[in-house]
Design a protein around this motif. Structure first.
Motif, PDB file in Angstrom:
ATOM      1  N   CYS A  68       0.844  -1.163   0.122  1.00 49.20           N
ATOM      2  CA  CYS A  68       0.097   0.051  -0.088  1.00 49.20           C
ATOM      3  C   CYS A  68       0.716   1.126   0.190  1.00 49.20           C
ATOM      4  O   CYS A  68       1.873   1.419   0.609  1.00 49.20           O
ATOM      5  N   ASP A  69       0.505   2.076  -0.907  1.00 49.21           N
ATOM      6  CA  ASP A  69       1.221   3.441  -0.816  1.00 49.21           C
ATOM      7  C   ASP A  69       0.831   4.485   0.132  1.00 49.21           C
ATOM      8  O   ASP A  69       1.323   5.485   0.764  1.00 49.21           O
ATOM      9  N   ALA A  70      -0.722   4.336   0.447  1.00 49.84           N
ATOM     10  CA  ALA A  70      -1.336   5.357   1.408  1.00 49.84           C
ATOM     11  C   ALA A  70      -2.493   4.587   2.200  1.00 49.84           C
ATOM     12  O   ALA A  70      -2.932   3.735   1.669  1.00 49.84           O
ATOM     13  N   VAL A  71      -2.705   5.048   3.405  1.00 54.01           N
ATOM     14  CA  VAL A  71      -4.031   4.642   3.872  1.00 54.01           C
ATOM     15  C   VAL A  71      -4.625   6.128   4.303  1.00 54.01           C
ATOM     16  O   VAL A  71      -4.169   6.864   4.822  1.00 54.01           O
ATOM     17  N   VAL A  72      -5.952   5.749   4.216  1.00 53.54           N
ATOM     18  CA  VAL A  72      -6.710   6.777   4.731  1.00 53.54           C
ATOM     19  C   VAL A  72      -7.742   6.353   5.537  1.00 53.54           C
ATOM     20  O   VAL A  72      -8.479   5.332   5.332  1.00 53.54           O
ATOM     21  N   HIS A  73      -7.759   6.923   6.809  1.00 55.46           N
ATOM     22  CA  HIS A  73      -8.489   6.558   8.103  1.00 55.46           C
ATOM     23  C   HIS A  73      -9.789   7.280   8.328  1.00 55.46           C
ATOM     24  O   HIS A  73      -9.498   8.466   8.953  1.00 55.46           O
ATOM     25  N   LEU A  74     -10.821   6.876   8.288  1.00 54.10           N
ATOM     26  CA  LEU A  74     -12.143   7.577   8.239  1.00 54.10           C
ATOM     27  C   LEU A  74     -13.025   7.041   9.050  1.00 54.10           C
ATOM     28  O   LEU A  74     -14.169   7.708   9.396  1.00 54.10           O
ATOM     29  N   ALA A  75     -12.815   5.839   9.767  1.00 49.53           N
ATOM     30  CA  ALA A  75     -13.631   5.169  10.677  1.00 49.53           C
ATOM     31  C   ALA A  75     -13.998   6.006  12.016  1.00 49.53           C
ATOM     32  O   ALA A  75     -13.079   6.657  12.595  1.00 49.53           O
ATOM     33  N   GLY A  76     -15.115   5.975  12.326  1.00 58.20           N
ATOM     34  CA  GLY A  76     -15.612   6.465  13.628  1.00 58.20           C
ATOM     35  C   GLY A  76     -17.272   6.565  13.904  1.00 58.20           C
ATOM     36  O   GLY A  76     -17.733   6.874  12.932  1.00 58.20           O
ATOM     37  N   ALA A  77     -17.403   6.321  15.145  1.00 55.24           N
ATOM     38  CA  ALA A  77     -18.890   6.722  15.414  1.00 55.24           C
ATOM     39  C   ALA A  77     -19.274   8.042  15.025  1.00 55.24           C
ATOM     40  O   ALA A  77     -18.803   9.151  15.397  1.00 55.24           O
ATOM     41  N   GLY A  78     -20.624   8.455  14.573  1.00 47.16           N
ATOM     42  CA  GLY A  78     -21.371   9.565  14.106  1.00 47.16           C
ATOM     43  C   GLY A  78     -21.607  10.109  15.525  1.00 47.16           C
ATOM     44  O   GLY A  78     -21.992   9.900  16.328  1.00 47.16           O
ATOM     45  N   VAL A  79     -21.142  11.506  15.241  1.00 48.37           N
ATOM     46  CA  VAL A  79     -21.163  12.532  16.531  1.00 48.37           C
ATOM     47  C   VAL A  79     -22.797  12.789  16.840  1.00 48.37           C
ATOM     48  O   VAL A  79     -23.016  12.942  17.955  1.00 48.37           O
ATOM     49  N   GLY A  80     -23.494  12.951  15.723  1.00 42.82           N
ATOM     50  CA  GLY A  80     -24.789  13.301  15.929  1.00 42.82           C
ATOM     51  C   GLY A  80     -25.862  12.256  15.515  1.00 42.82           C
ATOM     52  O   GLY A  80     -27.001  12.461  15.816  1.00 42.82           O
ATOM     53  N   ASP A  81     -25.323  10.772  15.904  1.00 48.25           N
ATOM     54  CA  ASP A  81     -26.355   9.831  15.444  1.00 48.25           C
ATOM     55  C   ASP A  81     -27.093   9.575  16.757  1.00 48.25           C
ATOM     56  O   ASP A  81     -28.260   9.076  16.448  1.00 48.25           O
ATOM     57  N   HIS A  82     -26.632   9.871  17.834  1.00 51.74           N
ATOM     58  CA  HIS A  82     -27.436   9.511  19.186  1.00 51.74           C
ATOM     59  C   HIS A  82     -27.343  10.422  20.163  1.00 51.74           C
ATOM     60  O   HIS A  82     -26.358  11.569  19.988  1.00 51.74           O
ATOM     61  N   ARG A  83     -28.164  10.723  21.065  1.00 52.48           N
ATOM     62  CA  ARG A  83     -28.091  11.624  22.027  1.00 52.48           C
ATOM     63  C   ARG A  83     -26.896  11.529  22.946  1.00 52.48           C
ATOM     64  O   ARG A  83     -26.353  10.115  23.100  1.00 52.48           O
ATOM     65  N   TRP A  84     -26.017  12.490  23.558  1.00 52.34           N
ATOM     66  CA  TRP A  84     -25.061  12.152  24.165  1.00 52.34           C
ATOM     67  C   TRP A  84     -25.129  11.616  25.562  1.00 52.34           C
ATOM     68  O   TRP A  84     -24.872  12.341  26.552  1.00 52.34           O
ATOM     69  N   TYR A  88     -22.716   6.735  25.178  1.00 55.05           N
ATOM     70  CA  TYR A  88     -22.503   7.077  23.710  1.00 55.05           C
ATOM     71  C   TYR A  88     -21.167   7.984  23.746  1.00 55.05           C
ATOM     72  O   TYR A  88     -20.377   8.117  22.430  1.00 55.05           O
ATOM     73  N   LYS A  89     -20.843   8.997  24.523  1.00 55.92           N
ATOM     74  CA  LYS A  89     -19.626   9.914  24.495  1.00 55.92           C
ATOM     75  C   LYS A  89     -18.410   8.913  24.405  1.00 55.92           C
ATOM     76  O   LYS A  89     -17.318   9.124  23.635  1.00 55.92           O
ATOM     77  N   GLN A  90     -18.420   7.948  25.337  1.00 56.17           N
ATOM     78  CA  GLN A  90     -17.249   7.182  25.484  1.00 56.17           C
ATOM     79  C   GLN A  90     -17.084   6.256  24.147  1.00 56.17           C
ATOM     80  O   GLN A  90     -15.878   6.184  23.727  1.00 56.17           O
ATOM     81  N   GLU A  91     -18.210   5.994  23.431  1.00 54.80           N
ATOM     82  CA  GLU A  91     -18.112   5.275  21.975  1.00 54.80           C
ATOM     83  C   GLU A  91     -17.562   6.274  21.049  1.00 54.80           C
ATOM     84  O   GLU A  91     -16.798   5.649  20.203  1.00 54.80           O
ATOM     85  N   ILE A  92     -17.942   7.414  21.154  1.00 52.39           N
ATOM     86  CA  ILE A  92     -17.460   8.379  20.195  1.00 52.39           C
ATOM     87  C   ILE A  92     -15.861   8.426  20.198  1.00 52.39           C
ATOM     88  O   ILE A  92     -15.167   8.589  19.260  1.00 52.39           O
ATOM     89  N   ARG A  93     -15.683   8.675  21.384  1.00 53.06           N
ATOM     90  CA  ARG A  93     -14.216   8.671  21.854  1.00 53.06           C
ATOM     91  C   ARG A  93     -13.199   7.563  21.462  1.00 53.06           C
ATOM     92  O   ARG A  93     -12.309   7.533  20.694  1.00 53.06           O
ATOM     93  N   ASP A  94     -13.791   6.512  21.847  1.00 48.47           N
ATOM     94  CA  ASP A  94     -12.876   5.124  21.607  1.00 48.47           C
ATOM     95  C   ASP A  94     -13.010   4.530  20.145  1.00 48.47           C
ATOM     96  O   ASP A  94     -11.921   4.386  19.807  1.00 48.47           O
ATOM     97  N   SER A  95     -14.070   4.980  19.447  1.00 45.60           N
ATOM     98  CA  SER A  95     -14.117   4.523  18.003  1.00 45.60           C
ATOM     99  C   SER A  95     -13.148   5.070  17.451  1.00 45.60           C
ATOM    100  O   SER A  95     -12.703   4.927  16.231  1.00 45.60           O
ATOM    101  N   ARG A  96     -12.675   6.479  17.732  1.00 45.72           N
ATOM    102  CA  ARG A  96     -11.496   7.173  17.115  1.00 45.72           C
ATOM    103  C   ARG A  96     -10.167   6.862  17.820  1.00 45.72           C
ATOM    104  O   ARG A  96      -9.320   6.809  16.771  1.00 45.72           O
TER     105      ARG A  96
END
Length: 305
Positions: A68-84, A88-96
């Motif tokens: 691979c010449d490059a890696v693009v890392h875009l994964a992460g839980a949606g910030v506005g998908d659920h009430r905080w 869910y705040k922990q999921e937002i942080r951990d997923s990133r």
């Protein structure tokens, strides 16, 4: 090029994969395609070009990333998908943070690592900037999202220490018809129920989906870009201006408004970020010669509509 992508099924990831494979970025004279795309998945691979990873267990099949010449890392839980909630705040942080640490550590351990690692981040890094024009030289703000973004970028340190050119794509609000925060606005405005949020004076730093994909490709190709790069259009606009443009483009009234107390009741803590103001400027993109196809909000909305 051979390019690996996490989060390849999301709004940005899907468009990026399509662009890299076909060259279609909906831009006149856009960059070519024909690239070999590797998709990182969290299940057993079922198709050619899929590689398994498990961010929670910090596992990445680096054999599948060979060449691979490059890696693009875009994964992460949606910030506005659920009430905080706290969970869910922990999921937002951990997923990133966990995802970035897993990828960065795996790349650093490879005998021949990719030349560039483009790591997703967000303009939430700056917090509420009011009406102050803010570029990449600004420090981190205060609050939950700035703390998440800081930890998110810090997690890429193994790749940086290994000498891999690492770029943090600090993304603004992506104007798209489906997916992301803007995807929720279009149906409301089409029904004639759209309106400003709060008093509408808060700045929104937007970018069209086409420009966002082109900017990501620019980050991959521009060898002297490393560190934070804001992916926003050159002229942020207020929520009041966004409301007017949405109504004009969709030919619908914008008589309604959502008072701040109602937003806080419905959204909880996340309302503070919806009502917050971010006037973020893509200084490093501009300095590097990037040209926006949709620099103004009306152009971005028309392109998405």
């Amino acid at each position: 090029m051979r390019i690996a992508i996490t989060g390849s099924t999301g709004l940005i990831g899907t468009a990026l994969v399509r662009s890299l494979r076909s060259g279609d970025t909906s831009r006149a004279g856009g960059p070519g395609g024909g690239h070999d795309v590797v998709r990182l998945v969290r299940r057993a691979p079922t198709a050619a070009g899929e590689v398994r990873w498990d961010p929670e267990r910090q596992e990445v099949d680096t054999a599948g990333l060979a060449g691979c010449d490059a890696v693009v890392h875009l994964a992460g839980a949606g910030v506005g998908d659920h009430r905080w909630t706290a969970a869910y705040k922990q999921e937002i942080r951990d997923s990133r943070v966990l995802g970035t640490r897993a990828i960065a550590s795996a790349l650093a351990a490879m005998d021949t690592p990719p030349r560039v690692f483009v790591c997703g981040s967000a303009i939430g890094y700056y917090g509420d900037t009011g009406d102050r024009r803010t570029d990449e030289s600004a420090p981190a703000g205060h609050g939950f999202l700035p703390e998440v973004c800081t930890a998110w970028e810090d997690a890429a340190k193994p790749a940086q220490d290994a000498g891999i050119r690492t770029v943090f794509a600090r993304t603004g609000l992506v104007v798209a018809r489906s997916g992301g925060a803007w995807g929720r606005l279009f149906p409301v405005f089409r029904l004639g129920l759209g309106g400003r949020l709060g008093d509408g004076s808060q700045y929104w730093s937007f970018i069209s989906l086409d420009d966002h994909i082109a900017a990501l490709r620019h980050l991959l190709d521009t060898e002297d870009l490393a560190g934070p790069v804001n992916l926003t259009a050159p002229e942020p606009v207020t929520n009041r201006e966004v409301t007017a443009v949405m109504g004009k483009v969709l030919n619908r009234p914008t008589l309604f408004s959502v008072p701040a107390p109602v937003l806080r009741t419905v959204l909880g803590e996340f309302a503070g970020d919806v009502l917050g103001s971010q006037r973020v400027i893509p200084q490093r993109l501009l300095d590097s010669g990037f040209s926006f196809r949709h620099p103004r909000i009306v152009e971005a909305v028309r392109a998405a509509a």
